[in-house]
Design an enzyme around this catalytic site. Structure first.
Site, PDB file in Angstrom:
ATOM      1  N   HIS A  75      40.104  39.974  38.777  1.00 47.05           N
ATOM      2  CA  HIS A  75      38.904  39.506  38.092  1.00 47.05           C
ATOM      3  C   HIS A  75      37.913  40.642  38.056  1.00 47.05           C
ATOM      4  O   HIS A  75      37.805  41.408  39.008  1.00 47.05           O
ATOM      5  CB  HIS A  75      38.292  38.307  38.827  1.00 47.05           C
ATOM      6  CG  HIS A  75      37.326  37.563  37.986  1.00 47.05           C
ATOM      7  ND1 HIS A  75      36.013  37.944  37.860  1.00 47.05           N
ATOM      8  CD2 HIS A  75      37.495  36.493  37.181  1.00 47.05           C
ATOM      9  CE1 HIS A  75      35.424  37.127  37.020  1.00 47.05           C
ATOM     10  NE2 HIS A  75      36.287  36.247  36.588  1.00 47.05           N
ATOM     11  N   ASP A 120      42.371  30.748  36.607  1.00 50.38           N
ATOM     12  CA  ASP A 120      43.427  30.328  35.690  1.00 50.38           C
ATOM     13  C   ASP A 120      44.818  30.373  36.274  1.00 50.38           C
ATOM     14  O   ASP A 120      45.783  30.012  35.607  1.00 50.38           O
ATOM     15  CB  ASP A 120      43.357  31.170  34.410  1.00 50.38           C
ATOM     16  CG  ASP A 120      42.180  30.722  33.588  1.00 50.38           C
ATOM     17  OD1 ASP A 120      41.941  29.507  33.566  1.00 50.38           O
ATOM     18  OD2 ASP A 120      41.487  31.566  33.028  1.00 50.38           O
TER      19      ASP A 120
HETATM   20  N1  ACO Z   1      48.430  42.753  37.752  1.00 49.40           N
HETATM   21  C1  ACO Z   1      48.694  44.017  38.127  1.00 49.40           C
HETATM   22  N2  ACO Z   1      47.776  45.000  38.271  1.00 49.40           N
HETATM   23  C2  ACO Z   1      46.505  44.676  37.993  1.00 49.40           C
HETATM   24  C3  ACO Z   1      46.136  43.380  37.575  1.00 49.40           C
HETATM   25  C4  ACO Z   1      47.156  42.410  37.469  1.00 49.40           C
HETATM   26  N3  ACO Z   1      46.842  41.167  37.078  1.00 49.40           N
HETATM   27  N4  ACO Z   1      44.801  43.347  37.364  1.00 49.40           N
HETATM   28  C5  ACO Z   1      44.344  44.578  37.627  1.00 49.40           C
HETATM   29  N5  ACO Z   1      45.383  45.392  38.010  1.00 49.40           N
HETATM   30  C6  ACO Z   1      45.280  46.796  38.444  1.00 49.40           C
HETATM   31  C7  ACO Z   1      45.074  47.720  37.266  1.00 49.40           C
HETATM   32  O1  ACO Z   1      46.320  48.188  36.759  1.00 49.40           O
HETATM   33  C8  ACO Z   1      44.258  48.818  37.896  1.00 49.40           C
HETATM   34  O2  ACO Z   1      45.129  49.625  38.677  1.00 49.40           O
HETATM   35  P1  ACO Z   1      44.811  51.202  38.849  1.00 49.40           P
HETATM   36  O3  ACO Z   1      43.508  51.280  39.568  1.00 49.40           O
HETATM   37  O4  ACO Z   1      45.971  51.713  39.643  1.00 49.40           O
HETATM   38  O5  ACO Z   1      44.762  51.761  37.462  1.00 49.40           O
HETATM   39  C9  ACO Z   1      43.347  48.071  38.877  1.00 49.40           C
HETATM   40  O6  ACO Z   1      44.092  46.896  39.233  1.00 49.40           O
HETATM   41  C10 ACO Z   1      41.992  47.673  38.295  1.00 49.40           C
HETATM   42  O7  ACO Z   1      42.241  46.933  37.087  1.00 49.40           O
HETATM   43  P2  ACO Z   1      41.246  46.897  35.839  1.00 49.40           P
HETATM   44  O8  ACO Z   1      42.009  46.447  34.640  1.00 49.40           O
HETATM   45  O9  ACO Z   1      40.510  48.199  35.755  1.00 49.40           O
HETATM   46  O10 ACO Z   1      40.233  45.789  36.307  1.00 49.40           O
HETATM   47  P3  ACO Z   1      39.223  45.069  35.368  1.00 49.40           P
HETATM   48  O11 ACO Z   1      38.111  44.604  36.231  1.00 49.40           O
HETATM   49  O12 ACO Z   1      38.884  45.914  34.198  1.00 49.40           O
HETATM   50  O13 ACO Z   1      40.071  43.833  34.775  1.00 49.40           O
HETATM   51  C11 ACO Z   1      41.112  41.735  34.538  1.00 49.40           C
HETATM   52  C12 ACO Z   1      39.998  42.541  35.230  1.00 49.40           C
HETATM   53  C13 ACO Z   1      41.052  41.961  33.018  1.00 49.40           C
HETATM   54  C14 ACO Z   1      40.874  40.253  34.807  1.00 49.40           C
HETATM   55  C15 ACO Z   1      42.484  42.193  35.095  1.00 49.40           C
HETATM   56  O14 ACO Z   1      42.535  41.986  36.493  1.00 49.40           O
HETATM   57  C16 ACO Z   1      43.662  41.490  34.412  1.00 49.40           C
HETATM   58  O15 ACO Z   1      44.119  41.958  33.367  1.00 49.40           O
HETATM   59  N6  ACO Z   1      44.158  40.346  35.014  1.00 49.40           N
HETATM   60  C17 ACO Z   1      45.227  39.595  34.405  1.00 49.40           C
HETATM   61  C18 ACO Z   1      44.665  38.710  33.281  1.00 49.40           C
HETATM   62  C19 ACO Z   1      43.867  37.531  33.802  1.00 49.40           C
HETATM   63  O16 ACO Z   1      44.285  36.816  34.698  1.00 49.40           O
HETATM   64  N7  ACO Z   1      42.690  37.311  33.169  1.00 49.40           N
HETATM   65  C20 ACO Z   1      41.833  36.172  33.508  1.00 49.40           C
HETATM   66  C21 ACO Z   1      40.545  36.646  34.087  1.00 49.40           C
HETATM   67  S1  ACO Z   1      39.595  35.268  34.631  1.00 49.40           S
HETATM   68  C22 ACO Z   1      38.921  34.615  33.261  1.00 49.40           C
HETATM   69  O17 ACO Z   1      38.757  35.225  32.231  1.00 49.40           O
HETATM   70  C23 ACO Z   1      38.529  33.260  33.376  1.00 49.40           C
END
Ligand code: ACO
Length: 428
Positions: free
Chosen positions: A307, A364
């Site tokens: 998140h 979610d």
């Molecule tokens: N699975 C695997 N790796 C992940 C995930 C995941 N779900 N989420 C983040 N990471 C990793 C990224 O690859 C990144 O790794 P790195 O530092 O080695 O490059 C690190 O964790 C940080 O991730 P970001 O994408 O920079 O984090 P950000 O805060 O921008 O994104 C987000 C948050 C979009 C929710 C992300 O965690 C994601 O894509 N999750 C899966 C989709 C999801 O569940 N979305 C619902 C969010 S809740 C809502 O909208 C109600």
């Protein structure tokens, strides 16, 4: 006393005031930055460090796992309130008295009829259309059927627009689902509570009386409350920024629905279920998918994990996990998907990749399992999220307009070609 920030650019120093929120959050007020520095701006893709507004609606602390609407802790609201009370509190600032709530509900019911011609628009969509696309279009179409613009300086006008959308939106949601299922479009009943009526409109079959299952009703109330607001997320920021051009409420909401659709935002609940299904079909090997999620050469992400703001635990996920257990138990549903979800969560919580990056299950991760147990098709999950988020979007739009916020118009750092001369087509 901490009340100013100093910035040095080359030889020049600048001072900017600090703004403090009621929960002691601090922001550097850079409104004067560009003027004072002769054109210097800040850059912050994804707005990870940028506050777009001051807001009195929702407080969340991602490190401590706190979420409060208008000061009320989400745990208490989910346990004790019904969705319409929460909607009222979000939109008007305080939980309603029973008289206020009755009036609010009566006013909503009186505005819930949708122009019958909206059905023609619905009819024009192919059966294969995604419900979020349909919902966004129908919400936008409401503008055409209700063309008078809202005078935001008139409390009465504002109130009328709010009860109108709270009345009509659930009808659009139900019709979107029923159209895809080939069921006749209906209107529920004025004698029912807000959430009960949503259930009747969604689930009633043409050849049988609909009976409300209180377990399902309580779970739906809870899910809608948990999704009702989440401060300046992608869809809410969209609603505020579209509304900042003085586009109407329905048009702003329609844009918010489109933003919510994406799998990195509200679309995640559908993506989670599809992912869990795929893991089940593939033999239930959670370790394989954990490895894929960690592999930087693989685009697979563990949907429902991580998140932008919660770097501890999503407090909504805790409540929802418990609700999923309760609903499945009481409905006697034995869903293998729940076991896969629990297995993934258990592994991720002790895996250094997820622990180091503070990736926890979000709201979610479990919501889709409950929706499925209720008999809601997977494609409708994000629509259910939109239904829950509606009061939050309304509250944020209202606050933005009443605060007379300026039009949202970010700047950029240009990285393209510098000036060059036009060459005629034969010389290129
Ligand atoms: N699975 C695997 N790796 C992940 C995930 C995941 N779900 N989420 C983040 N990471 C990793 C990224 O690859 C990144 O790794 P790195 O530092 O080695 O490059 C690190 O964790 C940080 O991730 P970001 O994408 O920079 O984090 P950000 O805060 O921008 O994104 C987000 C948050 C979009 C929710 C992300 O965690 C994601 O894509 N999750 C899966 C989709 C999801 O569940 N979305 C619902 C969010 S809740 C809502 O909208 C109600």
């Amino acid at each position: 006393m901490l009340d100013k920030a100093n910035l040095k650019i080359g030889e020049n120093s600048y001072e900017f005031p600090l703004i403090k929120g009621t929960e002691d959050e601090v922001a550097i007020d850079i409104k004067s930055l560009r003027g004072a520095t002769n054109g210097v701006i800040t850059i912050d893709p994804g707005f990870k460090n940028t506050g777009s507004c001051e807001s009195a609606i929702t407080f969340l602390d991602g490190e401590k796992g706190i979420l409060r609407y208008r000061g009320y802790p989400i745990e208490q609201l989910a346990e004790k309130a019904v969705f319409l009370e929460v909607a009222y509190a979000l939109i008007f600032g305080n939980l309603p008295t029973s008289e206020q709530l009755d009036k609010f509900h009566t006013d909503i019911k009186s505005k819930s009829v949708v122009d019958d011609d909206v059905k023609k628009i619905l009819d024009a969509f192919p059966k294969t259309a995604h419900p979020m696309g349909i919902l966004s279009s129908l919400t936008s179409a409401l503008t055409a059927f209700n063309p008078s613009s809202v005078n935001v300086d008139s409390e009465e006008d504002m109130y009328r627009a709010i009860v109108k959308i709270l009345g009509k939106f659930p009808v659009l949601v139900a019709w979107t689902m029923r159209k895809k299922q080939g069921l006749p479009l209906n209107y529920g009943s004025k004698s029912l509570g807000y959430v009960e009526n949503i259930m009747k409109m969604m689930f009633e079959q043409p050849n049988e009386d609909y009976e409300i299952n209180t377990i399902v009703k309580d779970a739906l109330d809870k899910l809608l409350i948990l999704h009702a607001d989440h401060e300046q997320n992608c869809s809410t920021s969209t609603v505020r920024i579209v509304g900042s051009s003085h586009a109407g409420l329905f048009a702003s909401l329609s844009a918010g629905i489109s933003a919510l659709w994406g799998p990195l935002h509200g679309g995640a609940n559908q993506a989670v279920l599809e992912m869990l299904e795929a893991i089940k079909e593939d033999g239930g090997d959670t370790k394989k998918y954990m490895a894929k999620a960690k592999d930087k050469n693989d685009s697979f992400r563990l949907m429902g994990f991580g998140h932008r703001v919660y770097k501890n635990f999503d407090p909504r996920a805790k409540i929802i996990k418990k609700a999923a257990d309760e609903v499945l138990n009481s409905l006697g549903v034995d869903d293998p998907i729940l076991e896969i979800a629990k297995g993934l969560e258990k592994e991720a919580l002790k895996d250094p990749y997820f622990v180091d990056r503070k990736l926890y299950p979000n709201v979610d991760f479990y919501s889709g399992i409950i929706y499925r147990a209720m008999g809601i098709p997977v494609e409708m999950f994000t629509v259910m999220f939109a239904l829950g988020r509606l009061p939050g979007w309304i509250a944020q739009w209202k606050e933005m307009r009443l605060n007379k916020e300026p039009i949202g118009r970010p700047r950029q750092i240009y990285t393209g070609q510098t000036e060059r001369s036009f060459t005629s087509i034969e010389n290129r």
